[in-house]
Design an enzyme around this catalytic site. Sequence first.
Site, PDB file in Angstrom:
ATOM      1  N   TYR A 291       0.818  -1.208   0.000  1.00 12.04           N
ATOM      2  CA  TYR A 291       0.000   0.000   0.000  1.00 12.04           C
ATOM      3  C   TYR A 291       0.858   1.265   0.000  1.00 12.04           C
ATOM      4  O   TYR A 291       0.364   2.364  -0.227  1.00 12.04           O
ATOM      5  CB  TYR A 291      -0.925   0.023   1.213  1.00 12.04           C
ATOM      6  CG  TYR A 291      -1.870  -1.148   1.318  1.00 12.04           C
ATOM      7  CD1 TYR A 291      -2.049  -2.048   0.264  1.00 12.04           C
ATOM      8  CD2 TYR A 291      -2.594  -1.372   2.482  1.00 12.04           C
ATOM      9  CE1 TYR A 291      -2.914  -3.114   0.374  1.00 12.04           C
ATOM     10  CE2 TYR A 291      -3.464  -2.442   2.602  1.00 12.04           C
ATOM     11  CZ  TYR A 291      -3.617  -3.314   1.543  1.00 12.04           C
ATOM     12  OH  TYR A 291      -4.479  -4.379   1.654  1.00 12.04           O
TER      13      TYR A 291
ATOM     14  N   HIS B  14      -0.507  -8.471  -2.683  1.00 18.22           N
ATOM     15  CA  HIS B  14       0.078  -8.456  -1.352  1.00 18.22           C
ATOM     16  C   HIS B  14       1.422  -9.179  -1.351  1.00 18.22           C
ATOM     17  O   HIS B  14       1.754  -9.902  -0.426  1.00 18.22           O
ATOM     18  CB  HIS B  14      -0.871  -9.124  -0.348  1.00 18.22           C
ATOM     19  CG  HIS B  14      -2.158  -8.407  -0.165  1.00 18.22           C
ATOM     20  ND1 HIS B  14      -3.217  -8.564  -1.029  1.00 18.22           N
ATOM     21  CD2 HIS B  14      -2.559  -7.496   0.754  1.00 18.22           C
ATOM     22  CE1 HIS B  14      -4.225  -7.811  -0.630  1.00 18.22           C
ATOM     23  NE2 HIS B  14      -3.842  -7.151   0.442  1.00 18.22           N
TER      24      HIS B  14
END
Length: 817
Positions: A565, A606
């Site tokens: 992120y 991820h």
Amino acid sequence: MATKQAKLTAEQISFNDFKNEVLQDYKTARLSRECSLLGRREVLTGKAKFGIFGDGKEVPQLAMAKSFKNGDFRSGYYRDQTFMMAIGELNPQQFFAGLYAHADIKIEPMSAGRQMGGHFATHSLDENGDWKNLTQQKNSSADISPTAGQMPRLLGLAQASKIYRNVKGLENFTNFSDKGNEVAWGTIGNASTSEGLFFETINAAGVLQVPMVMNVWDDEYGISVHAKHQTTKESISEILKGFQKEKDTNGYEIFVVNGWDYVQLVDTYNRASEIARTHHIPVLIHVKELTQPQGHSTSGSHERYKTPERLKWEKDFDCITQMRNWILDFELGDGKGGSLKFVDSEEELINIEKNAKKEVSAAKRNAWNSYLNEIKVELISAANLFERIAKKSNSGAFITKYKSDLEAIIEPVRKDILIACRKVLRYLRDENFAEKTELQNFIKNATKNAEVKYSSHLVSETAYKTTDIAPVKPTYVAEDNLVDARVIMRDNFNEILSKHPEVLIFGEDAGYIGDVNQGLEGLQEKFGELRVSDTGIREATILGQGIGMAMRGLRPIAEIQYLDYLLYALQIMSDDLATLRYRTFGKQKAPLIIRTRGHRLEGIWHSGSPMGGIINNLRGIHVLVPRNMTQAAGFYNTLLEGDDPALVIECLNGYRLKEKMPTNIGKYKTPIGVIEKLKEGSDMTVVSYGSTLRIVQETAKDLSQVGIEIEIIDAQSLLPFDINHDTVKSIAKTNRLLVIDEDVPGGASAYLMQEIIENQNGYQYLDSKPQTLTAKAHRPAYGTDGDYFSKPSAEDIFEKIYEMMHEVNPQKYKALY
């Protein structure tokens, strides 16, 4: 309307004071305009490289300056020169010094020539790198060019006032705040409000209710593109009406005012300042009907895209023209049958205008001479040296030509001098005399001076330099006291928050639930919602909160939930945070700590290891990669004693692993820029970090069973890496090197290889080709098998090392395949 406002003003101060203030404002506006006009000419004649000026925005900036108080901060747009002049932080000579890129912070105080003109800053730090008293000066955070890039930091600058007003324990931080009464003022061009960073910041400030005044300078264009292509309804204030604060809601006060109306601008800014300063309610001021008399920049002409009708309107409604007309038309009865005027005749304004031209012209000459004469002194010194060398050298004729060519340059730059010197030195390669040595020293000194002028202050060079902080090892009781690693992190943060009232921790899920891995468990309940807080899903402004608060003396820890992120905020980290100290020549800092977690994650979104991109984009920020939570906690303790920003990447799969609980929690410090040797070995040096390191340690046991002993090096810190050059000492013993990394090929592994082989000269000890073992070029597929076939596994590591040893001794280590 103008007369009514004038009467109100006259009741507050004497008319003469009011008159003098108005005429001084007009003079400042004219000085700024003349700087823009003459600045464009300097670019077009080649003395300056590029120009982007504040013409057309002068009057609203004067109004803003009137409401800007000591302690306030600006986070702005590269057209705010009039504002900077009005608050006394920029004069015409400094304006031109910036245009010429004068590399002296005393002469060009905005950036010592490191940024193009129009990028403004004040000095938050003294000569020693210590904080000045920011409440006794008007402050401008250093501008950046990326459009809307100033927005995220603005949020943090405003939030700092809320923290100082409401958090107990900060009462003595009087150098940074007067009970939270400071306002953060943002400025932006109307077209840049189309950027996502603008909307993200506007939303976050409305949620947080912080003292922020956001000014939109609206001249109807973004470069050549009209507002109808930029903004729905062609009006940012129209589409933000839903943000208007109502009874019992959060939100904004929104004002719309014409940029040429001096009286209404002053009134609007006074009201906005009071609302934000007293009540901590954010305000949006949409300043409409502004002009851009010279177009966007020196790169083009606005006549190419504006209609004749628009150009005529811009001439008529130029804010300075309108202010001039108002001054001439102003007349107020004195109650005695007479009248009060600003000027008795137009001649007074003409004199102001003429004097402004003269002052700016003189400032331009002085700035240019100051810039040029400094270089000419160096040129004369080099030319004189060439003359003496030519008399002794066998290549005297060629060297005399270089001297003549150098002296013929009318407007030299340092590059010209150094090029000539380095070329002359080539002719002397087979000759030896004193002047040759003098030339060599001249070049060395010039290069050393250039290092200071153009390459210093990337990281702290103060007494708070993070890499100078002495390590303190964790201590343990005699028996093992094993706990979940997350408990070490939680208890360490508890100690930090107890000891440092200026520390704040915030991020997605960081507050109420104590972060997704419980590293902050129970801390919000103990320390309050302002010190340990949840945020929205908005990574760029989470970073912005941290940058702005760190610039005002707080020590924020901004949490980005997962390493991937971070990409949302990478631009802000790279363009703003990483360059802040550098682009202000060490006069501003933001010692923000960014906390995140990653490594050995599964799935495309991820995957957790974009390290090559991070380390190449974040020079100026420490990048720390602890292998466990004990190390990570120690890094936080170290960083809080220093004054550099840092990114700490915790191992996501390490929170539930067992670690020994240190007895000196909160006190031990992990060194930055220092490697750690985890295992002695004689056959090969293996360098890695983070979660992959645990796989290397496990594989080492299998390798031992086949007679291979590897030496394991934990990098710990990527920026900086191994400042003591200890890795090369290992290679001198093993004569082989393997770098293992879960980043893509050519990422962090390539960086580490260059550091070890090139910078540490490790090549000279190698008996085998140095190699890397990385993840595949793609992101990992989802699931356990996705990880296994995408990133280095224990089997991959074993076979890679075995293959390298097979090359060394094929009889002992027979081929597996």
